[in-house]
Design an enzyme around this catalytic site. Structure first.
Site, PDB file in Angstrom:
ATOM      1  N   ILE A 120       1.016  -1.314   0.030  1.00 32.88           N
ATOM      2  CA  ILE A 120      -0.007  -0.174  -0.085  1.00 32.88           C
ATOM      3  C   ILE A 120       0.860   1.247  -0.012  1.00 32.88           C
ATOM      4  CG2 ILE A 120      -0.327  -0.024   2.539  1.00 32.88           C
ATOM      5  CD1 ILE A 120      -2.587   1.359   0.262  1.00 32.88           C
ATOM      6  N   ARG A 173       2.983   2.226  -2.114  1.00 27.52           N
ATOM      7  CA  ARG A 173       3.039   2.875  -3.288  1.00 27.52           C
ATOM      8  C   ARG A 173       1.797   3.952  -3.578  1.00 27.52           C
ATOM      9  NH1 ARG A 173       2.638  -2.981  -6.571  1.00 27.52           N
ATOM     10  NH2 ARG A 173       3.832  -4.092  -4.887  1.00 27.52           N
ATOM     11  N   LEU A 194       1.443  -1.915   8.439  1.00 24.76           N
ATOM     12  CA  LEU A 194       1.614  -3.060   8.794  1.00 24.76           C
ATOM     13  C   LEU A 194       0.184  -3.798   8.577  1.00 24.76           C
ATOM     14  CD1 LEU A 194       3.649  -2.448  12.277  1.00 24.76           C
ATOM     15  CD2 LEU A 194       4.401  -3.420  10.273  1.00 24.76           C
ATOM     16  N   HIS A 225      -1.009  -2.951  14.227  1.00 24.72           N
ATOM     17  CA  HIS A 225      -1.344  -1.593  14.205  1.00 24.72           C
ATOM     18  C   HIS A 225      -1.357  -0.617  15.549  1.00 24.72           C
ATOM     19  CE1 HIS A 225      -3.698  -1.481  10.014  1.00 24.72           C
ATOM     20  NE2 HIS A 225      -2.557  -1.931   9.951  1.00 24.72           N
ATOM     21  N   LYS A 268      -6.093   1.663   7.941  1.00 31.08           N
ATOM     22  CA  LYS A 268      -7.277   1.130   8.290  1.00 31.08           C
ATOM     23  C   LYS A 268      -7.420  -0.422   8.495  1.00 31.08           C
ATOM     24  CE  LYS A 268      -8.672  -1.105   5.253  1.00 31.08           C
ATOM     25  NZ  LYS A 268      -8.169  -1.990   4.450  1.00 31.08           N
ATOM     26  N   SER A 291      12.286  -1.452   7.598  1.00 33.86           N
ATOM     27  CA  SER A 291      11.780  -2.659   7.404  1.00 33.86           C
ATOM     28  C   SER A 291      12.156  -3.877   8.447  1.00 33.86           C
ATOM     29  CB  SER A 291      12.342  -3.305   5.864  1.00 33.86           C
ATOM     30  OG  SER A 291      11.951  -4.655   5.677  1.00 33.86           O
ATOM     31  N   ARG A 292      11.598  -4.952   8.819  1.00 36.92           N
ATOM     32  CA  ARG A 292      12.151  -5.904   9.631  1.00 36.92           C
ATOM     33  C   ARG A 292      13.697  -6.115   9.299  1.00 36.92           C
ATOM     34  NH1 ARG A 292       7.418  -9.952   9.233  1.00 36.92           N
ATOM     35  NH2 ARG A 292       7.657  -9.179   7.051  1.00 36.92           N
TER      36      ARG A 292
END
Ligand SMILES: NC(=O)c1ccc[n+]([C@@H]2O[C@H](COP(=O)([O-])OP(=O)(O)OC[C@H]3O[C@@H](n4cnc5c(N)ncnc54)[C@H](OP(=O)(O)O)[C@@H]3O)[C@@H](O)[C@H]2O)c1
Length: 324
Positions: free
Chosen positions: A16, A18, A75, A80, A98, A37-38
């Site tokens: 998302i 992007r 995430l 969240h 959301k 990032s992880r």
């Protein structure tokens, strides 16, 4: 705020992002400065791919950095609350995807963390900022269709990736959380209050999550909303608002483009087009709303009480459907 521009950091390399990246870049009051990032390798690869100045190899590292003012949390749903609270406590403002939370106690802890930190927390419901949504709400509130009696909505699509986080029960996947949240939010917006009662039924797929959900909400003696959502039907998005004296049809309510047409009339056979112009980037509205809130102290368009009402309604729908 030491800067006149919001310095955004993306918390994850989710797909998302992007949609948000061009909106941040289109905003004169925002700049995209970091991604976390992880995995450090993934963060660096992503930063190169999207031309983002800084890459962090953990979410914590970005939260500890002074280079970021606002964190965009993209995430999976279950994560969240934890990361929004951690970000707020680290002094960051937060735009959270959301559904902002999937438990009421999480939602309350998020509200408390925002209050205690004095930072802005808002849910990323992009459609709520689009002029089309504002126009429909203004038409209803002005009495253009009399008293609203029924909101009918749908949001379905066919999920293509078997490993999609939306199909993972442990990450709070499920179609009501993922897309049902839109028509539920729309109905609550139109009526301007919370439902008094809900009914719902779900189809649980092999994934273990609701892959189809049908819901009914009662907002008053003669005020209802009904919707369906799911992952196993063609892409459909739709809203119809029926009032005592008229009808509004919104063919593209949730992902409106820069130029949309809604239809308004005394009956479904006498509808007239109403054209609504919007921003080039659908996600620009939520970015500018965040800038208004952080830089100018305005209340976010979607209050945390509003977001809490949506979470509470979604949980009630799940409960009556016997899910989770
Ligand atoms: N508003 C909208 O239009 C819209 C549209 C789509 C999605 N969304 C919302 O955005 C969120 C992300 O959706 P998405 O489809 O973009 O997700 P996605 O592509 O699957 O990305 C989720 C990201 O979360 C990180 N992550 C951390 N722990 C994870 C775990 N245990 N499993 C999987 N990923 C994990 C990963 O980033 P790293 O590997 O980089 O850490 C991953 O790239 C959801 O809450 C969804 O509801 C909103």
């Amino acid at each position: 705020m030491p800067h006149d521009k919001l310095r955004w950091g993306l918390l994850s390399t989710a797909r998302i992002n992007r949609a948000l990246i061009p909106a941040i870049r289109a905003s004169r009051r925002s700049e995209l400065v970091a991604v976390a990032s992880r995995s450090r390798e993934q963060a660096e690869h992503y930063a190169r791919e999207w031309n983002i100045p800084r890459a962090f190899g953990s979410y914590e590292a970005m939260l500890e950095s002074d280079a970021v003012d606002v964190v965009y949390i993209s995430l999976p749903n279950r994560l969240h609350a934890e990361w929004a609270i951690r970000a707020l406590r680290a002094g960051k403002h937060v735009l959270c995807e959301k559904p902002i939370a999937t438990r009421l106690d999480d939602m309350d802890a998020m509200i408390a963390a925002a209050r205690e930190s004095g930072r802005v927390l808002a849910e990323a419901f992009m459609y709520r900022h689009h002029p089309q949504t504002l126009k429909v709400k203004a038409l209803v509130d002005s009495g253009a269709i009399g008293t609203p009696k029924l909101v009918r909505g749908a949001f379905t699509f066919t999920i293509s990736r078997p490993n999609d986080v939306r199909l993972n029960p442990a990450l709070d996947g499920g179609s009501l959380w993922d897309v049902g949240c839109y028509p539920v939010s729309y109905a609550r917006l139109i009526f301007g209050r919370e439902p008094l009662a809900v009914q719902g039924t779900a189809v649980i797929g092999a994934s273990g999550v609701d892959e189809t959900f049908l819901g009914l909400m009662r907002f008053g003696q003669d005020a209802f909303a009904q919707f369906d959502c799911g992952f196993r039907a063609p892409e459909r998005m739709h809203i119809e608002v029926v009032g005592s004296e008229g009808v509004i049809v919104v063919p593209s309510p949730f992902k409106p483009s820069a130029r949309e047409t809604i239809y308004l009339g005394k009956s479904s056979t006498a509808l007239e087009p109403v054209v609504v112009e919007g921003p080039e980037h659908l996600y620009l509205g939520e970015v500018e709303d965040m800038a208004d809130a952080v830089l100018e102290g305005k209340p976010p368009r979607i209050s945390l009480e509003d977001s809490r009402g949506n979470v509470q309604t979604l949980l009630a729908l799940y409960r009556v459907a016997g899910v989770g």
